[in-house]
Design an enzyme around this catalytic site. Structure first.
Site, short mmCIF file in Angstrom:
data_model
loop_
_atom_site.label_atom_id
_atom_site.label_comp_id
_atom_site.label_asym_id
_atom_site.label_seq_id
_atom_site.Cartn_x
_atom_site.Cartn_y
_atom_site.Cartn_z
N ASP A 102 0.85 -1.21 0.00
CA ASP A 102 0.00 0.00 0.00
C ASP A 102 0.88 1.25 0.00
O ASP A 102 0.57 2.26 0.66
CB ASP A 102 -0.99 0.01 1.17
CG ASP A 102 -2.13 1.03 0.96
OD1 ASP A 102 -2.16 1.68 -0.10
OD2 ASP A 102 -2.97 1.16 1.86
N HIS A 129 3.33 10.66 0.00
CA HIS A 129 2.84 12.02 0.23
C HIS A 129 4.05 12.92 0.49
O HIS A 129 5.06 12.45 1.01
CB HIS A 129 1.90 12.08 1.45
CG HIS A 129 0.59 11.40 1.23
ND1 HIS A 129 -0.35 11.87 0.32
CD2 HIS A 129 0.04 10.30 1.78
CE1 HIS A 129 -1.41 11.09 0.34
NE2 HIS A 129 -1.20 10.11 1.21
O1 DOR Z 1 -3.49 5.40 3.86
C1 DOR Z 1 -3.96 5.35 2.73
N1 DOR Z 1 -3.44 6.06 1.71
N2 DOR Z 1 -5.04 4.58 2.50
C2 DOR Z 1 -5.70 4.59 1.34
O2 DOR Z 1 -6.65 3.87 1.20
C3 DOR Z 1 -5.28 5.49 0.25
C4 DOR Z 1 -3.86 5.83 0.37
C5 DOR Z 1 -3.45 6.99 -0.51
O3 DOR Z 1 -3.75 6.97 -1.69
O4 DOR Z 1 -2.78 7.91 -0.01
ZN ZN Z 2 -7.17 1.44 0.41
#
Ligand code: DOR
Ligand code: ZN
Length: 427
Positions: A307, A311
């Site tokens: 995941d 950012h």
């Molecule tokens: O923590 C997360 N960041 N969860 C998500 O479902 C999306 C992801 C993101 O795209 O930043």
């Molecule tokens: Zn997600």
């Protein structure tokens, strides 16, 4: 170019193979896998893999590459370089780009870009609904034809159960999996971390485990109703593991993944208000963490996916409640998974399966095995190499990683994509 990788311990979970062998890569494919000395070395580039594990190229089935639209966080070029550095030869990228990847032209753009500047195979995941708004289904036939491997509104749940039912039915007609970001938005409300003792202590609004579990349950029931292929993303709670275990036992067509942070950290990581520990679903309790590990060990959870959610400081260098959810994982996923192996929680073969054979099987993408004829995608792993996570040295464009400064044991030392070395450890 022909590459001969000698004397490594080959682990090919798809074929139950765990033996020292020499591996020959030719014309972008695995050409042969033979006991030591059988394949002649003459005229071939030889890589000595003595003491190393030779695994199928790792596949991360859940990453965010941020292109198009948020290139200041990550690009297909930097994200796939991070993948190669982490030992991954394939990544499935979620559609919550800007604009959302809900159509064939964006899918094609991603694939073209990956071909031009990528260091890993890129498998686009198309959106379930237009703009991932949960209102109208997107066009699945077009997206599949363009190269999408699955459908998901990841980042957002599909709150409307009827729309989710239709998505599963529609995807089923194309034999495509639907990946569920399981979260009830009403229950999540404006929570920013796991709801429990720590959230109370810190005075932060909580997200209950039930916000995930009610949606996992709903989607499992809809998978049973439709017979479609359902995959649950980023499982984080004991209850979700239990629901998936029960559904599998009942014969439901469901698979699931978790991420390294859910089996490594708990909500205690939020103490100190490190926004790199802010992720959705949130880091849970120790009880949940142990249940996730049990799910990985007993086959309830099929894959480890990072995941990887880049950012910038603009979204992260804020007070906890205001910061964005997400952390990056491509360069630490393997090392964190190997901690479970060193701790005796899962076998090495299981770890490799979770990171290669299983995600390949769920997405039906090439690789995930070293069987002759497969793509020459290979990861060489030094299980005992100790290294310190240093976000300044990451290939990713972002730095939002809660593991900075950690010492991990086990690392990809070489990543080979289609017979070409795309990453080599230099020190
Ligand atoms: O923590 C997360 N960041 N969860 C998500 O479902 C999306 C992801 C993101 O795209 O930043
Ligand atoms: Zn997600």
């Amino acid at each position: 170019m022909t590459l001969l990788i000698t004397s490594g311990l080959i682990i090919d979970p798809a074929r139950n193979l765990e033996e020292p062998r020499d591996l020959l890569l030719e014309k972008g494919k695995v050409a042969a896998l033979e006991p030591a000395g059988v394949i002649p070395k003459e005229g071939r580039k030889v890589i000595d893999a003595q003491g190393l594990v030779v695994a199928p190229g790792l596949i991360d089935m859940h990453v965010h590459l941020r292109e198009p639209g948020e290139e200041y966080k990550e690009t297909i070029e930097t994200g796939t370089r991070a993948a190669a550095k982490g030992g991954f030869t394939g990544v499935a990228c979620m559609p919550n780009t800007r604009p959302v990847n809900d159509n064939a032209s964006i899918t094609r753009y991603i694939l073209d870009q990956a071909k031009a500047v990528g260091s890993a195979r890129v498998y686009p995941v198309g959106a379930i609904s237009m703009g991932s708004k949960g209102e109208a289904l997107s066009e699945y036939a077009d997206q599949k034809a363009a190269g999408a491997v699955a459908f998901s509104d990841d980042g957002w749940p599909v709150m409307n159960a009827l729309l989710m039912r239709r998505a599963l039915e529609y995807a089923k007609t194309f034999d495509m999996p639907v990946i569920s970001h399981a979260e009830d938005l009403a229950l999540r409300a404006d929570g920013v971390m796991h709801e429990g003792k720590v959230s109370v202590r810190l005075g932060l609004k909580g997200i209950p485990a039930a916000a995930e579990e009610v949606m996992v349950y709903r989607d499992v029931r809809l998978a049973r109703l439709t017979g479609a292929r359902l995959h649950i993303a980023h499982v984080s709670t004991a209850g979700a593991v239990a629901i998936i275990r029960e559904a599998k036992a009942a014969g439901v067509n469901v698979t699931a993944e978790t991420a390294p942070h859910y089996f490594t950290l708990t909500d205690e990581a939020v103490v100190g208000f490190d926004t790199n520990a802010k992720v959705n679903p949130p880091l849970r309790s120790e009880w949940d963490r142990l249940a996730v590990i049990e799910g990985l060990a007993d086959g309830t959870l099929d894959a480890v996916a990072s995941d990887h959610a880049p950012h910038s400081v603009l979204e992260k260098d804020l007070e906890f409640a205001a910061a964005a959810f997400g952390l990056i994982g491509l360069e630490t996923s393997l090392g964190l998974t190997l901690r479970l192996v060193h701790a005796g929680e899962i076998t090495l073969r299981r770890a490799i399966a979770l990171l290669s054979a299983n995600p390949a099987a769920i997405l039906r993408v090439p690789g995930g095995t070293l069987a002759p004829g497969s793509p020459a995608d290979v990861t060489l792993i030094d299980l005992n190499r100790e290294w310190t996570v240093d976000t300044a040295a990451f290939a990713s464009r972002s730095r939002n990683c809660p593991f900075h400064g950690w010492t991990l044991k086990g690392k990809a030392v070489m990543t080979i994509l289609g017979g070409k070395v795309v990453f080599k450890e230099t020190n």
